[in-house]
Design an enzyme around this catalytic site. Structure first.
Site, short mmCIF file in Angstrom:
data_model
loop_
_atom_site.label_atom_id
_atom_site.label_comp_id
_atom_site.label_asym_id
_atom_site.label_seq_id
_atom_site.Cartn_x
_atom_site.Cartn_y
_atom_site.Cartn_z
N ASN A 8 52.09 20.97 -8.25
CA ASN A 8 52.84 19.71 -8.28
C ASN A 8 53.79 19.71 -7.08
O ASN A 8 54.82 20.39 -7.10
CB ASN A 8 53.62 19.63 -9.61
N LYS A 10 55.57 17.37 -5.99
CA LYS A 10 56.74 16.51 -6.22
C LYS A 10 56.99 15.62 -4.99
O LYS A 10 56.03 15.27 -4.30
CB LYS A 10 57.96 17.36 -6.61
N HIS A 96 56.15 14.47 -17.14
CA HIS A 96 56.92 15.55 -16.52
C HIS A 96 58.39 15.38 -16.86
O HIS A 96 58.89 14.25 -16.91
CB HIS A 96 56.71 15.56 -15.01
N GLU A 98 60.96 15.66 -15.18
CA GLU A 98 61.74 14.91 -14.19
C GLU A 98 61.59 13.41 -14.39
O GLU A 98 62.50 12.63 -14.12
CB GLU A 98 61.35 15.36 -12.77
N GLU A 166 56.37 23.23 -20.09
CA GLU A 166 57.35 23.51 -19.04
C GLU A 166 58.75 23.44 -19.64
O GLU A 166 59.28 22.34 -19.85
CB GLU A 166 57.24 22.48 -17.91
N GLY A 172 62.41 25.02 -11.45
CA GLY A 172 63.17 25.11 -10.20
C GLY A 172 64.41 25.98 -10.26
O GLY A 172 65.25 25.93 -9.36
N SER A 210 59.15 27.87 -12.68
CA SER A 210 59.48 29.03 -11.83
C SER A 210 58.33 30.04 -11.74
O SER A 210 58.57 31.25 -11.67
CB SER A 210 60.78 29.71 -12.31
#
Ligand code: 13P
Length: 252
Positions: A8, A10, A96, A98, A166, A172, A210
């Protein structure tokens, strides 16, 4: 079960960087004589077409990072599944964290998106995960169960979808759950999938958060981990290739 390594990307990089990354990975994949896992590159929308062009004739595939639940029409800024299918995408990430966080996407919308992806004959990678607060409060399993149930497309079969676990706090941050925790969650997800979908344990379940070149193999050795959803490390060709190769000894 087949394995999946999904990158991904992003909202990162330039067109030239996206092309270079795709080119390097496709070239490395061509040199492999044995089986590779499913490798899916998910650049941002503007780079999908140039990346797909580079992947022509390669076993590597491409996915979008999101889609509209609508078929077509007056939805400024949105991209439909049929448009993604039209350019040759085969996967779409939906839900996701985000998008849940920055765009306040609720489970019901994510489910609609996943259903639209299946209708369009593409595969949704449905993301679920708990926040740090939920993790600390010991609510991980109840949150995952609730999100899974609410996001699962109605009347889907096991070959229609992929699930990515996730943990929001692992994305991250360089932090990851312990291997034992990941194994417990993935086993739990397989069990929940079995209750909702015939042979639901055959739905590929991916871990993300991560993942890097050093820890990929550790996650991949766990039972019920059928692949990895990789953010930052998927932007570095050498690291991502290392992660792809970490699946190697898993093949029968
Ligand atoms: P990182 O691998 O950068 O933690 O991101 C994970 C992710 O969000 C993939 O979808």
């Amino acid at each position: 079960m087949a394995q999946y390594i999904v990158g991904n990307w992003k909202m990162n990089g330039t067109k030239a960087e996206a092309e270079a990354l795709a080119f390097t990975l496709a070239a490395k994949a061509k040199d492999v004589s044995g089986p590779l896992p499913h490798v899916v590159l998910c650049p941002s929308y503007p780079y999908l077409v140039p990346v797909l062009k580079i992947l022509e004739g390669s076993t590597l595939e491409s996915g979008a990072q999101d889609c509209s639940p609508e078929a077509n029409g007056a939805f400024t800024g949105d991209v439909s599944v049929s448009q993604l299918s039209n350019i040759g995408c085969t996967y779409v990430i939906v839900g996701h964290s985000e998008r849940r966080h920055h765009h306040l996407e609720p489970n019901a919308l994510i489910r609609q998106k996943a259903e639209a992806v299946i209708r369009g004959k593409l595969k949704p990678i449905i993301c679920i995960g708990e926040t740090e607060e939920e993790y600390r409060a010991g609510k991980c399993f109840s949150v995952l169960s609730e999100k899974l149930e609410a996001c699962l497309p109605s009347s889907c079969v096991h070959s229609d979808i992929l699930i990515a676990y996730e943990p929001v706090w692992a994305i991250g941050t360089g932090l990851t759950p312990s291997l034992e925790e990941v194994e417990k969650v993935m086993s739990f997800l397989k069990e929940r999938l079995r209750t909702h979908i015939p042979e639901g344990d055959l739905v590929p379940t991916l871990y993300g958060g991560s993942v890097n070149a050093a820890n990929a193999r550790l996650f991949l050795t766990l039972p019920y981990v059928d692949g990895l959803l990789v953010g930052g490390a998927s932007l570095r060709a050498d690291d991502f290739w290392h992660i792809i190769m970490a699946t190697e000894r898993q093949e029968p």
